[in-house]
Structures are given as structure tokens and as C-alpha cells.
Scaffold this motif. Structure first.
Motif, PDB file in Angstrom:
ATOM      1  N   ILE A  76       0.874  -1.180   0.000  1.00 18.39           N
ATOM      2  CA  ILE A  76       0.000   0.000   0.000  1.00 18.39           C
ATOM      3  C   ILE A  76       0.903   1.220   0.000  1.00 18.39           C
ATOM      4  O   ILE A  76       1.468   1.586   1.042  1.00 18.39           O
ATOM      5  CB  ILE A  76      -0.929   0.008   1.230  1.00 18.39           C
ATOM      6  CG1 ILE A  76      -1.630  -1.352   1.397  1.00 18.39           C
ATOM      7  CG2 ILE A  76      -1.970   1.113   1.115  1.00 18.39           C
ATOM      8  CD1 ILE A  76      -2.404  -1.499   2.691  1.00 18.39           C
ATOM      9  N   PRO A  77       1.100   1.843  -1.142  1.00 24.63           N
ATOM     10  CA  PRO A  77       2.059   2.955  -1.222  1.00 24.63           C
ATOM     11  C   PRO A  77       1.572   4.187  -0.477  1.00 24.63           C
ATOM     12  O   PRO A  77       0.364   4.429  -0.364  1.00 24.63           O
ATOM     13  CB  PRO A  77       2.165   3.219  -2.729  1.00 24.63           C
ATOM     14  CG  PRO A  77       0.873   2.727  -3.289  1.00 24.63           C
ATOM     15  CD  PRO A  77       0.461   1.558  -2.438  1.00 24.63           C
ATOM     16  N   ALA A 100      -6.886  -5.670   7.340  1.00 28.35           N
ATOM     17  CA  ALA A 100      -6.929  -4.601   6.338  1.00 28.35           C
ATOM     18  C   ALA A 100      -7.256  -3.246   6.963  1.00 28.35           C
ATOM     19  O   ALA A 100      -6.659  -2.223   6.601  1.00 28.35           O
ATOM     20  CB  ALA A 100      -7.936  -4.944   5.248  1.00 28.35           C
ATOM     21  N   ALA A 101      -8.201  -3.216   7.893  1.00 31.87           N
ATOM     22  CA  ALA A 101      -8.595  -1.948   8.512  1.00 31.87           C
ATOM     23  C   ALA A 101      -7.452  -1.353   9.316  1.00 31.87           C
ATOM     24  O   ALA A 101      -7.207  -0.135   9.280  1.00 31.87           O
ATOM     25  CB  ALA A 101      -9.820  -2.153   9.401  1.00 31.87           C
ATOM     26  N   HIS A 102      -6.739  -2.205  10.053  1.00 33.27           N
ATOM     27  CA  HIS A 102      -5.646  -1.688  10.877  1.00 33.27           C
ATOM     28  C   HIS A 102      -4.470  -1.254  10.005  1.00 33.27           C
ATOM     29  O   HIS A 102      -3.818  -0.243  10.295  1.00 33.27           O
ATOM     30  CB  HIS A 102      -5.210  -2.732  11.888  1.00 33.27           C
ATOM     31  CG  HIS A 102      -4.439  -2.171  13.042  1.00 33.27           C
ATOM     32  ND1 HIS A 102      -4.750  -0.958  13.630  1.00 33.27           N
ATOM     33  CD2 HIS A 102      -3.353  -2.634  13.716  1.00 33.27           C
ATOM     34  CE1 HIS A 102      -3.903  -0.711  14.619  1.00 33.27           C
ATOM     35  NE2 HIS A 102      -3.040  -1.716  14.679  1.00 33.27           N
ATOM     36  N   HIS A 107      -1.566   3.486   7.160  1.00 31.09           N
ATOM     37  CA  HIS A 107      -1.472   4.253   5.916  1.00 31.09           C
ATOM     38  C   HIS A 107      -1.942   5.688   6.136  1.00 31.09           C
ATOM     39  O   HIS A 107      -1.342   6.653   5.629  1.00 31.09           O
ATOM     40  CB  HIS A 107      -2.310   3.583   4.822  1.00 31.09           C
ATOM     41  CG  HIS A 107      -2.240   4.289   3.507  1.00 31.09           C
ATOM     42  ND1 HIS A 107      -3.113   5.299   3.150  1.00 31.09           N
ATOM     43  CD2 HIS A 107      -1.379   4.155   2.462  1.00 31.09           C
ATOM     44  CE1 HIS A 107      -2.812   5.743   1.948  1.00 31.09           C
ATOM     45  NE2 HIS A 107      -1.762   5.064   1.509  1.00 31.09           N
ATOM     46  N   GLN A 108      -2.998   5.859   6.915  1.00 29.73           N
ATOM     47  CA  GLN A 108      -3.496   7.202   7.223  1.00 29.73           C
ATOM     48  C   GLN A 108      -2.473   8.016   8.011  1.00 29.73           C
ATOM     49  O   GLN A 108      -2.475   9.250   7.959  1.00 29.73           O
ATOM     50  CB  GLN A 108      -4.797   7.115   8.018  1.00 29.73           C
ATOM     51  CG  GLN A 108      -5.983   6.571   7.248  1.00 29.73           C
ATOM     52  CD  GLN A 108      -7.217   6.468   8.119  1.00 29.73           C
ATOM     53  OE1 GLN A 108      -7.601   7.421   8.795  1.00 29.73           O
ATOM     54  NE2 GLN A 108      -7.844   5.301   8.119  1.00 29.73           N
ATOM     55  N   MET A 109      -1.598   7.335   8.731  1.00 30.21           N
ATOM     56  CA  MET A 109      -0.545   8.031   9.473  1.00 30.21           C
ATOM     57  C   MET A 109       0.608   8.469   8.572  1.00 30.21           C
ATOM     58  O   MET A 109       1.541   9.128   9.042  1.00 30.21           O
ATOM     59  CB  MET A 109      -0.010   7.124  10.593  1.00 30.21           C
ATOM     60  CG  MET A 109      -1.016   6.770  11.653  1.00 30.21           C
ATOM     61  SD  MET A 109      -0.286   5.637  12.874  1.00 30.21           S
ATOM     62  CE  MET A 109      -1.759   4.890  13.578  1.00 30.21           C
ATOM     63  N   GLY A 110       0.567   8.063   7.310  1.00 24.74           N
ATOM     64  CA  GLY A 110       1.601   8.467   6.370  1.00 24.74           C
ATOM     65  C   GLY A 110       2.552   7.369   5.948  1.00 24.74           C
ATOM     66  O   GLY A 110       3.432   7.596   5.111  1.00 24.74           O
TER      67      GLY A 110
END
Length: 286
Positions: A76-77, A100-102, A107-110
């Protein structure tokens, strides 16, 4: 005559009991991986459910048999090319779909995220997993990031949940140049888990056990920042185990205890605080 029959019955019963006990010991020795790993081949959720662009990756692993087996994962880039990378090592149940959710939270953290399924899980090839095989899978995933994606080790954070925490610790000891390690809801060792649950107290666990995941001794060898996270209401792995791991780990280290959180819902219960904890840890580790 009756007394002799009773003696004979007692002797026969004793022999049969001993045979049954030894048979149970042999079964526990050879089948104990079935009490540790609970893989599923059905992936129910992918990053697509969170509107994330991702790639299926297939990483070759040289098995002990000499056969090359493909390990499946998701890349997940991140939004930026210079982002830190998180190698996500999941626990003993289901597969990457259940994580997947975690993974999306990170990913949301960058982070750019590589999450893998150990061989025997999900779409990965291979037979039923063992302690040795999952260690090899984690090492192979690390090598993939460094040699195939050309990620600098100092930009890679290792994350492990539950059993994945033990796998992450084993990997981190081998890769001291990693940026840091995050251990969530993990345990000190399989033997200690067995001891506190008590189902097998009639058996010589220290002799039978061949799957150890001995994190309490390995964690002493960490040479990078480490963050331990655990919920107070974890009834799968007691919170005291993270406290013991924290006590045994060298500095720099942090321990975050999340009130009212169980084994699998620490991030949900912590909410925004979870993001803040991880982001602060990353800034300090960089």
C-alpha cells in the motif's frame, strides 16, 4: 481370587492410563502448531474497501525442502515517495484480510505499508506454518523491502500484533538498523501463555513444547526504539506480559496501556490517541 482380579484390574487400568497419557504427549508434541496457528484461505476484505490503491505482491521464499514457495502480501504505497515504511506482521488468526482496517490506519498516518500472509495463510503457498517458517517469512519480507523496493533499513518500522509481535521481535533482533518496532498485545513466550491458561498443566510442557516464541529473552537484544501497546481488558494475552517485555527491553522504550481495550480493539478504543501515540513514537525514533 477376587483380590487378585482387583489387583490385575488396577494394573491393567494403570497401564492403559499410562499409554493414553504418553499418546497424548506425542500428539501434543507433533500437533502443537494446530493449537497456535489458525489460518484461513479466504480473504474477505482488501484495501479496496477503504478506497486505497494497492498492489498484490508475490515474494518467493526458499522453503526448507528446497522448493520455492510464493508468499502473498499487499503493498500500500504512501502519498509521498520519501515516506517511512511499515512492515506489518499479523497475529495467528485468519489472514491479512482481517488486518486490512488496521493496516489502513497506518497508511493514514503516512506510512507505506507492506503486510504479508505467512505461508499457509491466505493466498500464500506452503504447508501449515511453524515457528521456524514464519520467522523465515518475516526475514524474506524484510529482504524484499530492502533489495527489491530499495528501502533504506533506517526508514522501515516493524509492527507486530499478538503472535506477530513475537515474530517482529525475532526479526528486529536480526535487523538492528531498522527505525523502530511497535509491539501490540503480545506475549512473553508460548510456554508462559500455556502456563497461565492451565489446560495442559497435566503435561510436561517444558519437554513437549517445540514452538517457543521466546520474546522475553529475545527482547533484551533490541537495538532500536520500541513501543509496547496493550489493553487493560485483554483476556487473550494479559497486559502484564507487555509490562514484562517492557521491563526486559533496553532503552529507548515506551509502554502505553489503553484502558478498557481488549486483544483486538486497542486502536478502536484508543481512537485519536492511537494515532497520536504512534506518530509521536515515529518522530522520536527518526
Amino acid at each position: 481370587m477376587l483380590q487378585k482380579l482387583w489387583v490385575k484390574l488396577i494394573v491393567v487400568t494403570g497401564i492403559l492410563t499410562a499409554i493414553a497419557y504418553l499418546a497424548a504427549c506425542f500428539l501434543l508434541y507433533f500437533l502443537q502448531t494446530r493449537f497456535i496457528f489458525f489460518p484461513s484461505s479466504v480473504i474477505e476484505i482488501t484495501p479496496k474497501a477503504f478506497n486505497r490503491k494497492y498492489q498484490d505482491v508475490w515474494i518467493p521464499v526458499l522453503a526448507a525442502s528446497g522448493k520455492v514457495e510464493k508468499m502473498h502480501g499487499w503493498w500500500i504505497p504512501a502519498a509521498t515517495s520519501n515516506a517511512n515504511v511499515l512492515l506489518y506482521l499479523h497475529g495467528n488468526g485468519v489472514n491479512i484480510g482481517a488486518n486490512a482496517a488496521h493496516a489502513d490506519r497506518f497508511h493514514q498516518m503516512g506510512f507505506a505499508v507492506l503486510i504479508i500472509d505467512y505461508r499457509g495463510y491466505g493466498l500464500s503457498e506452503g504447508s501449515f506454518p511453524t515457528e521456524k517458517s514464519v520467522y523465515l517469512d518475516a526475514t524474506t519480507a524484510w529482504d524484499y523491502l530492502v533489495t527489491q523496493r530499495h528501502i533504506q533499513p533506517s526508514n522501515i518500522f516493524i509492527y507486530g500484533h499478538s503472535l506477530g509481535g513475537a515474530i517482529a521481535i525475532d526479526l528486529a533482533v536480526q535487523q538492528p538498523q531498522a527505525a523502530g518496532i511497535i509491539i501490540e498485545s503480545s506475549f512473553t513466550s508460548i510456554q508462559n501463555i500455556v502456563n497461565i491458561r492451565g489446560q495442559f498443566r497435566l503435561f510436561p510442557v517444558n519437554i513437549i513444547l517445540n514452538q517457543h516464541f521466546d520474546s522475553i529473552n529475545k527482547v533484551k537484544g533490541l537495538q532500536m526504539p520500541v513501543l509496547f501497546i496493550h489493553g487493560t481488558d485483554d483476556f487473550v494475552v494479559p497486559v502484564d506480559m507487555s509490562k514484562q517485555l517492557y521491563a526486559a527491553a533496553p532503552e529507548p522504550k515506551q509502554l502505553i496501556i489503553v484502558p478498557n481495550a481488549g486483544h483486538n480493539d486497542v486502536a478502536e478504543i484508543a481512537g485519536l490517541q492511537y494515532f497520536q501515540i504512534v506518530n509521536k513514537f515515529v518522530r522520536l525514533a527518526e
